[in-house]
Every structure is written in structure tokens, then in C-alpha cells.
Write an enzyme that holds these catalytic residues in place. Structure first.
Site, PDB file in Angstrom:
ATOM      1  N   SER A 264       0.961  -1.256  -0.137  1.00  0.00           N
ATOM      2  CA  SER A 264      -0.066   0.003  -0.084  1.00  0.00           C
ATOM      3  C   SER A 264       0.693   1.409  -0.212  1.00  0.00           C
ATOM      4  O   SER A 264       1.996   1.203   0.225  1.00  0.00           O
ATOM      5  CB  SER A 264      -0.880   0.129   1.423  1.00  0.00           C
ATOM      6  OG  SER A 264      -0.070   0.260   2.497  1.00  0.00           O
ATOM      7  N   LYS A 265       0.114   2.333  -0.296  1.00  0.00           N
ATOM      8  CA  LYS A 265       1.002   3.705  -0.268  1.00  0.00           C
ATOM      9  C   LYS A 265       1.485   3.992   1.417  1.00  0.00           C
ATOM     10  O   LYS A 265       2.792   4.448   1.210  1.00  0.00           O
ATOM     11  CB  LYS A 265       0.032   4.779  -0.618  1.00  0.00           C
ATOM     12  CG  LYS A 265       0.595   6.310  -0.596  1.00  0.00           C
ATOM     13  CD  LYS A 265      -0.196   7.176  -1.378  1.00  0.00           C
ATOM     14  CE  LYS A 265       0.300   8.618  -1.421  1.00  0.00           C
ATOM     15  NZ  LYS A 265       0.090   9.158  -0.052  1.00  0.00           N
TER      16      LYS A 265
END
Ligand code: GLU
Length: 508
Positions: A264-265
Site C-alpha cells: 500500500s501507499k
């Protein structure tokens, strides 16, 4: 297995920046197509107006272009099955939804949002979680399976709002052979009656995706594992249409560096690596994110790194040219299990690719980086080329080039007080002052003889090298890191070296 010429597609939805996982999907499709001498197309799946983000499509195209993943057909190039943007294909889908209704595989559902909400709430009160519209519950809803035919006709003629839903049978098995996972088995009772066409006449992802894959003669659907749960519905839809299904291949997930959960970011922010190919700026929300291009990655290094996230060439080879990847790429060599993202490895790939560039290949990058960093210098290309080997060994990112080259191109204007406090010292300064006249006439002005001469002179003066060498480096470059000291002497030449030493002596 289909015998038609291979044709694959990358079908992103323009809902934001393209994630590295999406780039990997595009890359695997591209490699597969090229390996088989087939075709690769880009289809923009923008039927979900609510999730549409302006600029996302442009971003996707720019990212693919930067990676050198060029589609044979796309919304930009057109092609035999254009348009390649689903919103422009809207009028084509209705007939396929109607076809499934006519053959008894789909039906009209007239339930309003409120009615659906009430059903969900009641089910929850009765202790049922995750209420679904399915073979059991559809019997209590308002649809063309429960309402009398004349009532249905009256609603349709009267312009009532409705959606078209797939009629998923009970107690059946859907199986298909995934090219990566082998046989995959689903029970239809796990599936719900998915909406195929929405009230506004827009197809949902499922309908548009299956219809387009069929109309565009897609032979292999290579996509991320997150689409595996949709695959049984798609396989069933192909059966209902009486069409041959493409081969499905669901790629393993990209996992966070610790292996816990999808990449994920947040992982990128935490460990300091981008998870998008290019810098991203969402014009609506103002959200921004870093990209590999701007972080100083070479596109070839980036795709080599991505290729090995889930695929292996069958040997230990890690550095592969694009041609080698095309030659060796097969779905049999794609693994099933999730792959941990490894930042250090991505940096290693980039540094290795950077080091492998010839000075002439690196030169345009160096010039672009110097311009971007605003380094004002007067050196010509020949000099820049001689700087390249000194910085190339130390650079990991393209963005390292300008800060590393700058001290060789521009004499220090000021000196870092902290370095001065640590490294400049009276004996060293006195020694350097005495060295200057000797260097005026020293021959040959080359690294090895210069080094031997200066070191002998230091020893003869009874000084430690530690008093002199760091002071010389400081005076020349205002840095403590960099190339071998006497390589810098040779690079700068006699005149520039002496000028810099004199200037430092005058100022420090
Ligand atoms: N539009 C889907 C996506 O955003 C496509 C999935 C597929 O390849 O079928 O990834």
C-alpha cells in the site's frame, strides 16, 4: 487452450494513479504478447462514473510510455476493435444484457435503493450478515422472475427504473483452469446475482469486461489476483453467451515488505519508496504521491525489477534485457504466492543499470539532472564526460548525479562550517601553502604520481595523512565524500586545482 493468435489486454480503470502492481500487470501482458508474437491492447474501463478521476487516463498512458510498454492498440492509436474506451462503447452493451435476459440467464430487477436497504437491515436484525441478492432472496424481491409478465411489461413501457441482474443458479459448480493456479473451483452458492446493467444504462465492470474481451478477441486474461473472485462469474457468463472463454491467469499479489497485507501507499511512505511509476497529483482532492521516474529510476531498471516480482526466468539471472525477458517469459514461470516488495533490491537494480550505462549514454541524464537541480556551470560536454566515471560508481539514483557532479563543475563558493571545524587545521593549511609552489611544476599531472608525491611530502614533513588529506578534499570540494582525492586533482587539472587551493587558503 485457444489456437487463435495471442491477443491480450491491460484494462485499467481510471480511478487514480496506476499502482506498481498495475504496471506489473501491464508488463506481464506485454511480455506475454511479445513472446508469442501476438498483440497487446490498452482498454480504458471507465464505466463507473462515480469513481472516475480526471487525468488518471493520461497518467496511465504516460506511465506505460515511460516504461516502454507500448500497446499495439489503445484509445490513442485506435485499432480494429476501436473504440478502446468503454464509455464510448456504451450503446454496444445493452443488446448483450438483453440477450442474457432473453435466454433466461439474466432478469430485470425493479427494486429501489430503499427497498434493498430495508432488506439488508431486516436480514441483519435477523442475525444474517452480508445479505445478498441471490437465488433464495430474489424470490422476495421485485423482479421479472417474481412479477407477472404483464406487470413487468407495464413497468418497462412506463419507463420504470431497473437494473439487469445475472441469474446465478443454486448448487452448481463452476470450474476453470487458471494458467497460473491450475484448476479453480467455485460453488455458485458463493456468488450473488451481480448487476450487469445499471439504471442509467451503463454496463457494470462485469458485463463490459466480458463483452469487450469477447468482441476484442482476447485470448488470455492476465490480471491481478484481486480479480480471482470475479472469475467464476465471468466464466459462467461466457457459458451463458455460448462464447469460448479466454484463458485466465491471475497474477500473485504484491505484498508489503514485511509480507503482511497488500502493498500500500502507507508501506511506501513508511519505508521510503514510491508505489507509483510517476509523480501523481489528483487535481480534485489535491492528493500527491511520489513516482519512480522522479525519484531517479531508469525505466529499464524499474521494469527489470518489476518483472521479477512473481516471475523468474528459470535460472539465477537477475539482470535481463527487454529482449531476454520477452524471450524467456512464460506464464508457467509465474508463481502463485504473494511476493514481498523489496526496496533494497529495487535500488540495487537501479544502481546496477546506472553503472552499466556508457558515459555517452549517461551524459544526457547528467545534463538533465544538472539543469533540474539548477547547477550553473560553464563546462563543456567533454569535461562532463570525464566527470561521469567519478560519479557513476557512487550513484544509486539519477537524482544523485547532480549533487555528486556539482563539486567538480563549480568551485566551492562557501565552506560548510561544521566540516571546517572538523577538518581544517593550522598544520594542514601550512602544509598546503608550502605544497602549492611544488605543484606548479609537478609532472606528470596524473593521479598516481600526484598521490605518491603528496604522500611522501606529508611524511617527510613528519605530519599524519589525517591532518592533510581531509583538508585538501575540503579545500577542493567542500565535501568529505566523493571520488579518490588525486583523481579529482587529475580531473580538475593543474590550474583549477591550484586556484581552488589558493582560494581556500585565502578564505579559511
Ligand atoms: N478494470 C479492471 C481493473 O481496474 C480490469 C480487471 C481485469 O483485467 O479484468 O483492474
Amino acid at each position: 487452450m485457444s489456437t487463435a493468435p495471442v491477443r491480450v489486454r491491460f484494462a485499467p480503470s481510471p480511478t487514480g494513479a496506476l499502482h506498481v502492481g498495475g504496471v506489473r500487470t501491464a508488463l506481464f501482458n506485454y511480455l506475454f504478447a511479445r513472446h508469442h508474437g501476438g498483440e497487446f491492447l490498452l482498454r480504458i474501463e471507465d464505466t463507473d462514473q462515480k469513481r472516475y478521476v480526471p487525468k488518471a487516463e493520461e497518467y496511465i498512458m504516460e506511465a506505460l510510455a515511460w516504461c516502454g510498454i507500448s500497446p499495439d492498440y489503445s484509445p490513442k492509436t485506435g485499432g480494429p476493435d476501436a473504440p478502446y474506451r468503454q464509455s464510448e462503447r456504451k450503446p454496444m452493451y445493452r443488446q448483450y444484457a438483453e440477450q442474457l435476459v432473453a435466454s433466461g440467464h439474466a432478469y430485470y430487477a425493479f427494486d429501489t435503493e430503499e427497498e434493498l436497504e430495508t432488506m439488508r437491515e431486516n436480514a441483519e436484525k435477523a442475525g444474517m450478515k452480508n445479505w445478498q441478492y441471490n437465488a433464495i432472496t430474489r424470490q422476495n424481491m421485485r423482479n421479472s422472475l417474481t412479477l407477472p409478465a404483464d406487470e413487468v411489461q407495464r413497468l418497462l413501457d412506463g419507463g420504470a427504473n431497473y437494473v439487469v441482474r445475472m441469474k446465478i443458479p443454486r448448487n452448481e459448480e463452476i470450474r476453470f483452469e487458471d494458467a497460473i493456479r491450475g484448476w479453480v473451483l467455485f460453488q455458485t452458492n458463493q456468488l450473488d446475482d451481480k448487476v450487469l446493467m445499471k439504471q442509467d444504462g451503463m454496463p457494470t465492470y462485469h458485463l463490459a469486461n466480458v463483452v469487450d474481451d469477447h468482441l476484442m478477441h482476447i485470448t488470455h486474461v492476465i490480471r491481478g489476483e484481486e480479480w480471482l473472485p470475479s472469475a467464476p462469474l465471468h466464466v459462467y457468463m461466457y457459458q451463458c453467451f455460448g462464447w469460448t472463454a479466454p484463458v485466465f491467469a491471475h497474477l500473485p499479489l504484491l505484498l508489503s515488505p514485511d509480507g503482511k497485507g497488500k502493498l500500500s501507499k502507507r508501506d511506501g511512505d513508511k519505508h521510503g519508496f514510491p508505489i507509483f511509476p510517476l509523480d501523481w497529483h489528483n487535481p480534485e482532492t489535491g492528493e500527491t504521491a511520489k513516482g519512480y521516474r522522479e525519484a531517479g529510476y531508469l525505466p529499464d531498471a524499474f521494469i527489470n525489477f518489476l518483472a521479477l516480482l512473481g516471475w523468474n526466468p528459470g535460472n539465477d539471472q537477475e539482470i535481463l534485457t527487454r529482449e531476454e525477458m520477452v524471450k524467456l517469459f512464460t506464464l508457467e514461470r509465474v508463481g502463485k504466492s504473494g511476493v514481498k516488495f523489496d526496496k533494497a533490491k529495487s535500488v540495487w537494480f537501479n544502481a546496477t543499470y546506472l553503472r552499466a550505462l556508457t558515459p555517452a549514454e549517461l551524459l544526457p541524464h547528467l545534463k538533465a539532472q544538472l539543469a533540474a537541480a539548477g547547477v550553473a556551470h560553464t563546462r563543456d560536454d567533454a569535461f562532463l564526460l570525464s566527470v561521469v566515471p567519478l560519479i557513476q560508481e557512487r550513484a544509486e539514483y539519477l537524482t544523485d548525479l547532480a549533487p555528486q557532479a556539482a563539486p567538480y563543475l563549480v568551485a566551492p563558493q562557501t565552506f560548510d562550517p561544521e566540516l571546517v571545524a572538523k577538518r581544517w587545521n593550522p598544520q594542514g593549511a601550512e602544509f598546503i601553502a608550502g605544497l602549492l609552489p611544488q605543484l606548479q611544476s609537478f609532472e606528470p599531472w596524473e593521479e598516481a604520481p600526484l598521490e605518491a608525491f603528496v604522500k611522501e611530502t606529508v611524511e617527510a614533513a613528519g605530519l599524519g595523512l589525517g591532518k592533510v588529506m581531509p583538508a585538501l578534499r575540503l579545500a577542493l570540494t567542500n565535501r568529505m565524500q566523493g571520488a579518490e582525492l588525486f583523481r579529482i586533482f587529475e580531473l580538475l587539472g593543474r590550474e583549477e586545482t591550484l586556484a581552488r587551493l589558493e582560494a581556500a587558503l585565502a578564505r579559511l
